[in-house]
Design a protein around this motif. Structure first.
Motif, PDB file in Angstrom:
ATOM      1  N   UNK A 755     -38.329  55.763 103.843  1.00  0.00           N
ATOM      2  CA  UNK A 755     -38.559  54.367 104.244  1.00  0.00           C
ATOM      3  C   UNK A 755     -37.472  53.525 103.572  1.00  0.00           C
ATOM      4  N   UNK A 756     -36.360  53.418 104.265  1.00  0.00           N
ATOM      5  CA  UNK A 756     -35.171  52.793 103.677  1.00  0.00           C
ATOM      6  C   UNK A 756     -35.455  51.357 103.245  1.00  0.00           C
ATOM      7  N   UNK A 757     -36.110  50.601 104.100  1.00  0.00           N
ATOM      8  CA  UNK A 757     -36.351  49.201 103.805  1.00  0.00           C
ATOM      9  C   UNK A 757     -37.263  49.042 102.582  1.00  0.00           C
ATOM     10  N   UNK A 758     -38.339  49.822 102.543  1.00  0.00           N
ATOM     11  CA  UNK A 758     -39.265  49.723 101.408  1.00  0.00           C
ATOM     12  C   UNK A 758     -38.573  50.139 100.113  1.00  0.00           C
ATOM     13  N   UNK A 759     -37.799  51.226 100.182  1.00  0.00           N
ATOM     14  CA  UNK A 759     -37.077  51.672  98.983  1.00  0.00           C
ATOM     15  C   UNK A 759     -36.103  50.597  98.500  1.00  0.00           C
ATOM     16  N   UNK A 760     -35.376  50.019  99.448  1.00  0.00           N
ATOM     17  CA  UNK A 760     -34.375  49.017  99.089  1.00  0.00           C
ATOM     18  C   UNK A 760     -35.033  47.762  98.512  1.00  0.00           C
ATOM     19  N   UNK A 761     -36.134  47.325  99.112  1.00  0.00           N
ATOM     20  CA  UNK A 761     -36.819  46.125  98.626  1.00  0.00           C
ATOM     21  C   UNK A 761     -37.331  46.327  97.199  1.00  0.00           C
ATOM     22  N   UNK A 792     -28.571  43.852 102.267  1.00  0.00           N
ATOM     23  CA  UNK A 792     -28.827  43.561 103.682  1.00  0.00           C
ATOM     24  C   UNK A 792     -27.934  44.407 104.576  1.00  0.00           C
ATOM     25  N   UNK A 793     -26.650  44.476 104.232  1.00  0.00           N
ATOM     26  CA  UNK A 793     -25.695  45.233 105.052  1.00  0.00           C
ATOM     27  C   UNK A 793     -26.008  46.724 105.000  1.00  0.00           C
ATOM     28  N   UNK A 794     -26.221  47.271 103.801  1.00  0.00           N
ATOM     29  CA  UNK A 794     -26.418  48.714 103.675  1.00  0.00           C
ATOM     30  C   UNK A 794     -27.729  49.176 104.327  1.00  0.00           C
ATOM     31  N   UNK A 795     -28.776  48.381 104.220  1.00  0.00           N
ATOM     32  CA  UNK A 795     -30.039  48.739 104.867  1.00  0.00           C
ATOM     33  C   UNK A 795     -29.847  48.804 106.380  1.00  0.00           C
ATOM     34  N   UNK A 822     -26.388  38.362 111.325  1.00  0.00           N
ATOM     35  CA  UNK A 822     -25.879  37.087 111.838  1.00  0.00           C
ATOM     36  C   UNK A 822     -24.408  36.887 111.498  1.00  0.00           C
ATOM     37  N   UNK A 823     -23.671  36.181 112.347  1.00  0.00           N
ATOM     38  CA  UNK A 823     -22.243  35.932 112.092  1.00  0.00           C
ATOM     39  C   UNK A 823     -21.980  35.233 110.758  1.00  0.00           C
ATOM     40  N   UNK A 824     -22.937  34.455 110.242  1.00  0.00           N
ATOM     41  CA  UNK A 824     -22.723  33.718 108.992  1.00  0.00           C
ATOM     42  C   UNK A 824     -22.518  34.642 107.801  1.00  0.00           C
ATOM     43  N   UNK A 825     -22.842  35.937 107.966  1.00  0.00           N
ATOM     44  CA  UNK A 825     -22.734  36.841 106.823  1.00  0.00           C
ATOM     45  C   UNK A 825     -21.278  37.104 106.429  1.00  0.00           C
ATOM     46  N   UNK A 826     -20.343  37.047 107.396  1.00  0.00           N
ATOM     47  CA  UNK A 826     -18.936  37.309 107.035  1.00  0.00           C
ATOM     48  C   UNK A 826     -18.349  36.175 106.194  1.00  0.00           C
ATOM     49  N   UNK A 827     -18.477  34.908 106.600  1.00  0.00           N
ATOM     50  CA  UNK A 827     -17.988  33.858 105.696  1.00  0.00           C
ATOM     51  C   UNK A 827     -18.734  33.834 104.358  1.00  0.00           C
ATOM     52  N   UNK A 828     -20.008  34.230 104.374  1.00  0.00           N
ATOM     53  CA  UNK A 828     -20.750  34.301 103.116  1.00  0.00           C
ATOM     54  C   UNK A 828     -20.131  35.351 102.199  1.00  0.00           C
ATOM     55  N   UNK A 880     -27.685  34.004 103.005  1.00  0.00           N
ATOM     56  CA  UNK A 880     -27.926  35.400 102.611  1.00  0.00           C
ATOM     57  C   UNK A 880     -29.414  35.644 102.406  1.00  0.00           C
ATOM     58  N   UNK A 881     -30.093  34.698 101.750  1.00  0.00           N
ATOM     59  CA  UNK A 881     -31.543  34.842 101.542  1.00  0.00           C
ATOM     60  C   UNK A 881     -32.275  34.966 102.864  1.00  0.00           C
ATOM     61  N   UNK A 882     -31.896  34.112 103.819  1.00  0.00           N
ATOM     62  CA  UNK A 882     -32.552  34.133 105.134  1.00  0.00           C
ATOM     63  C   UNK A 882     -32.341  35.479 105.821  1.00  0.00           C
ATOM     64  N   UNK A 883     -31.093  35.998 105.723  1.00  0.00           N
ATOM     65  CA  UNK A 883     -30.789  37.280 106.364  1.00  0.00           C
ATOM     66  C   UNK A 883     -31.601  38.411 105.721  1.00  0.00           C
ATOM     67  N   UNK A 884     -31.599  38.446 104.386  1.00  0.00           N
ATOM     68  CA  UNK A 884     -32.319  39.508 103.676  1.00  0.00           C
ATOM     69  C   UNK A 884     -33.830  39.390 103.922  1.00  0.00           C
ATOM     70  N   UNK A 885     -34.338  38.171 103.961  1.00  0.00           N
ATOM     71  CA  UNK A 885     -35.775  37.973 104.223  1.00  0.00           C
ATOM     72  C   UNK A 885     -36.130  38.426 105.629  1.00  0.00           C
ATOM     73  N   UNK A 886     -35.256  38.107 106.586  1.00  0.00           N
ATOM     74  CA  UNK A 886     -35.524  38.511 107.972  1.00  0.00           C
ATOM     75  C   UNK A 886     -35.546  40.028 108.111  1.00  0.00           C
TER      76      UNK A 886
END
Length: 891
Positions: A755-761, A792-795, A822-828, A880-886
């Motif tokens: 469970x990649x997401x659970x492990x990562x969280x 977020x990216x690796x998951x 989301x596209x905003x992750x690259x400028x972030x 970044x928080x929004x992306x990781x939370x989503x």
């Protein structure tokens, strides 16, 4: 000279000198027959002391001699020269008697030898003041000094010296003998008060400062073992009198002139309160005018090597080295100024040189001299002071381009240069001039310092943070073994001083490196230092240059030197605003990769010379983390995994064969040491090998087969996340391809179902609990920072089995292209990386820096000001928080 005016002299003493008036009341025999006293002053002064113990006898003799000298001087029976010689001869006798008493008091039957006093200053030239310190240097010969049983000569010498000081300086109802100042000895803050003769000779031959040359013009043996003292002076004579004057020596002489010229400015203005000794046109200027010309010409003309100021002026004029009229004017002024100085000191037996500001007190001085009032004394002195000042001006101008030495003037100059706290800066500069650091002890260093100080202070004063610049430069000098080269470099390259100022103002990380290796500045002279570093093959070629035939250690040092120069230059590019931090980050990684290639190849070759090679096998190095992604900071560790190809059961073919597993584990240890052990050329990298299979519990190096099996069957989610940025950085093209194939195979699904997401969280929560942000600017560990972005990216990469690229920016682009993030992750990513790379240099503690450094950060990030930095950081973290939370919510 007419009949001595004894009655008038005694009347003036009684009316205007409290000190001498008291002595007059106690020494009635001298007052009753002053003519007999001045005719034979030594005998008369010593007459009542014949049966007294030495300390008391000397105190009473000194008191009586002070009265006789004053009567002779004030009555006109003694001229100036006779007065100063009498005072100096008594000082010699007292010093010699004190040494003999100190030795015989400890070792009664021993000959008083092996200990000598070298007189400097006015005692050395037999021009002693009426109430003056003496400034001897005490030396001893360990081979001949009398010692008690089982006593080291060094201990005996110090005890003898202390007893000498006690005899001369102790006060009681009879007064004292002499005040003694031993601070003219070498390094008085750390050396004993009596020095072994050979150590003293060695110091003056190799380390002595410019002012010490001038001091030794007047040096002579004044007490103790005369043969020892003369042999010492003979040995150091070449130090004082140099036949050839090079540029550095002339600069030393100019510096002596300049320092004296602006010293003690409080007493520079002529009138009441004027300092007869240190003021403009005063005694010091006459003395140094003579001494500077002696230093310049005395090396070739022994006739000029006379200690007394008046004799020196006459000799210089006779040799045609100075104008005869000026010499006569200086001589006349010197006699008058010294005579009035004596009047000041006769009043209260104080070592003072300053005319009283109080009119009544000034009148007393004038009347003691035989004048009507203070105004007459000022009028008498004024033309002489002005003439001396004009003559000395021409000499002082030669050193006028430097920084002043007077504390107030220096402070004002530093304030003008831009230092917000000029007092702190002044103390730092005075510390440098005091040669308190080893790097500043030599005459060459002091000369080079004075030459560069105006440029240096101008550069630091105009720096974004002058206070940081000067204090960090001070810390750097404190650690350097030598500072001559860096001073000469900065003098020749004024633009480099401005860059150095910016580095010291903003970048503690680079400042610390400079403190260890000042030669890193050399690499910034060339404009190419601000160009992007070359590609890996180009860097490897530079690191491998000239290594053919060189031994292993030389090759390691050569690489370390180049790496540190390149890393320093890359950091300087950010400080100078010459490069985008993203480009610098990639440059750091290319330098590291080239270093891994060259150092590992050299280590493999060295290791093979003992153990041979494992047939059909080779070492492969896999980089992960920021190194794998080709985006390091100045302080990044290298996350490495050591692998080897071929049969793990094979054996090497050298004269000391090893099994493959042992072979590659030992080789990996050697490679790690080559990359990480600090040497004279500086440290390289911290190497982190904890990402290897089974972590710290597993072997340092594993076979490709073992690596593949582990990744496919046993590795945890966090290890697969790390694998997304894995990249081979050493090994043949074939071996790298084998490793890359394993990585692709695993990332695309050949791994345990988890469970990649659970492990990562859970992992991210644990990390937040155990490794909180270092500060409010921690671009990596803050929530919404780089770690959250990476998670977020690796998951998403592992869950969707796509977008794999060791370079995080490219991986994000691939995921954005597929609509996964989301596209905003690259400028972030770009903003946070620029911030991290910049802060590692200028604010490694992740705390908000000073106002001026904030402007540098904004510039590096391409933003208008600090407010924009703070706002962009807040907005980026929210993205970044929004992306990781989503992602965690399954959206």
């Amino acid at each position: 000279m007419g009949e001595p005016g004894f009655s008038d002299a005694l009347a003036r003493i009684s009316e205007h000198s409290p000190f001498l008036g008291l002595v007059l009341g106690r020494e009635g025999d001298i007052a009753a027959d002053p003519a007999a006293a001045i005719a034979d002053p030594i005998t008369v002064s010593a007459a009542p002391t014949r049966d007294m113990v030495e300390p008391r006898a000397l105190r009473i003799q000194r008191r009586r001699l002070a009265l006789i000298a004053a009567i002779g001087d004030l009555s006109g029976a003694y001229d100036f020269g006779r007065t100063t010689r009498l005072l100096s001869d008594f000082a010699d006798e007292a010093l010699d008697r004190a040494i003999r008493a100190a030795i015989r008091g400890r070792t009664p039957d021993a000959e008083p030898q092996g200990f000598a006093a070298i007189a400097l200053g006015k005692q050395g030239s037999r021009e002693l003041n009426y109430s003056s310190d003496i400034d001897p240097i005490l030396i001893f010969d360990p081979a001949t000094l009398p010692c008690k049983p089982r006593e080291a000569p060094e201990e005996a010498a110090v005890r003898i010296a202390r007893r000498v000081l006690e005899i001369l300086q102790a006060r009681d109802g009879d007064g004292y003998v002499l005040r003694v100042d031993l601070r003219l000895r070498p390094s008085p803050e750390v050396t004993p008060i009596a020095l072994p003769v050979e150590a003293a000779i060695s110091y003056y031959e190799s380390q002595a400062l410019p002012w010490e040359r001038a001091a030794f013009i007047r040096a002579r043996v004044a007490g103790g073992d005369g043969a020892l003292g003369e042999s010492f002076l003979d040995a150091i004579r070449p130090f004082v009198w140099r036949r050839a004057l090079d540029y550095g020596t002339i600069r030393e002489i100019q510096e002596i002139s300049r320092r004296i010229r602006d010293h003690y400015q409080q007493g520079q203005r002529f009138g009441p309160g004027y300092d007869l000794k240190r003021g403009r046109g005063g005694i010091r200027e006459v003395e140094f005018f003579a001494q500077i010309h002696q230093l310049i010409h005395g090396g070739r003309d022994p006739a000029l090597r006379v200690p007394a100021t008046r004799d020196a002026l006459a000799a210089l004029a006779a040799a045609g080295r100075i104008d005869a009229g000026e010499a006569a004017a200086l001589d006349k002024a010197y006699v008058l100024l010294r005579t009035i100085e004596h009047r000041l000191q006769m009043i209260d037996d104080r070592q003072t040189h300053t005319l009283p500001s109080d009119p009544a007190a000034l009148d007393h001085v004038a009347r003691l001299h035989g004048l009507e009032e203070g105004a007459a004394l000022i009028a008498l002195l004024q033309p002489h002071v002005e003439r001396v000042g004009r003559i000395y001006d021409a000499l002082a101008e030669a050193g006028g381009s430097g920084l002043p030495s007077d504390p107030d003037t220096l402070g004002a100059r530093l304030a003008e240069a831009g230092f917000p706290d000029a007092e702190i800066a002044r103390r730092v500069v005075e510390g440098w001039r005091g040669a308190t650091y080893p790097a500043l002890r030599s005459p060459a260093a002091q000369s080079a310092l004075e030459a560069v100080l105006p440029t240096l202070m101008s550069g630091f004063g105009g720096a974004p943070d002058p206070q940081h610049a000067i204090t960090r430069f001070d810390a750097m000098l404190k650690r350097l073994p030598s500072a001559v080269n860096i001073f000469r470099l900065l003098e020749a390259q004024p633009a480099l001083t401005r860059l150095l100022s910016a580095i010291l103002s903003h970048a503690p990380t680079l400042a610390e490196q400079l403190g260890r290796r000042a030669e890193l500045l050399d690499g910034l002279i060339d404009a190419s230092a601000f160009a992007p570093v070359g590609d890996v093959p180009e860097l490897m070629a530079a690191m491998a240059a000239e290594e053919r035939g060189a031994d292993y250690q030389w090759r390691l040092e050569h690489v370390r030197r180049i790496v540190n120069e390149k890393r320093f230059a890359l950091g300087a590019q950010i400080v100078a605003g010459a490069s985008d931090p993203l480009d610098v980050s990639a440059g750091y990684a290319r330098v590291a990769e080239a270093a891994i290639e060259v150092l590992t190849a050299a280590t493999v070759e060295e290791f093979a010379s003992q153990h041979g090679h494992v047939p059909g096998s080779e070492l492969v190095i896999l980089a992960l983390g920021r190194m794998g992604g080709g985006a390091l900071t100045h302080a990044s560790d290298l996350d490495l995994i050591y692998l080897f190809t071929g049969d793990y059961a094979a054996e090497s073919d050298g004269r000391r064969p090893l099994g493959a597993v042992t072979y590659y584990n030992r080789l990996a240890q050697r490679v790690t040491a080559a990359l990480s052990v600090p040497t004279a050329a500086g440290p390289l990298y911290e190497v982190d090998t904890r990402l290897r299979p089974s972590g710290t519990q597993g072997p340092l190096s594993v076979s490709l087969e073992g690596f593949a099996t582990y990744q496919e069957k046993d590795a945890w989610t966090w290890e697969h996340m790390a694998l997304t940025r894995a990249r081979p950085v050493f090994g043949s093209a074939e071996a790298r391809a084998q490793v890359q194939a394993i990585i692709i195979h695993v990332l695309h699904g050949a791994r345990p179902e988890r469970d990649i997401l659970a492990d990562a969280a859970k992992m991210r929560a644990d990390m937040a609990a155990h490794k909180p942000p270092a500060g409010p600017l921690d671009a990596k560990l803050l929530d919404g920072g780089l770690v959250d972005l990476e998670f977020a990216v690796h998951v998403q990469q592992l869950c969707h089995r796509t977008g794999f690229d060791p370079q995080l920016g490219k991986a994000i682009d691939a995921l954005v292209g597929q609509g996964i993030v989301p596209p905003a992750l690259r400028p972030a990513h770009d903003f946070l990386t620029r911030l991290l790379v910049t802060l590692r240099l200028v604010a490694p503690d992740a705390q908000p820096p000073g106002e001026r450094t904030r402007a540098l950060i904004a510039r590096a990030l391409g933003l208008p000001d600090w407010e924009a930095v703070v706002a962009t950081l807040g907005a980026t973290r929210q993205e970044v928080r929004d992306c990781w939370a989503a992602i965690q919510a399954g959206n």
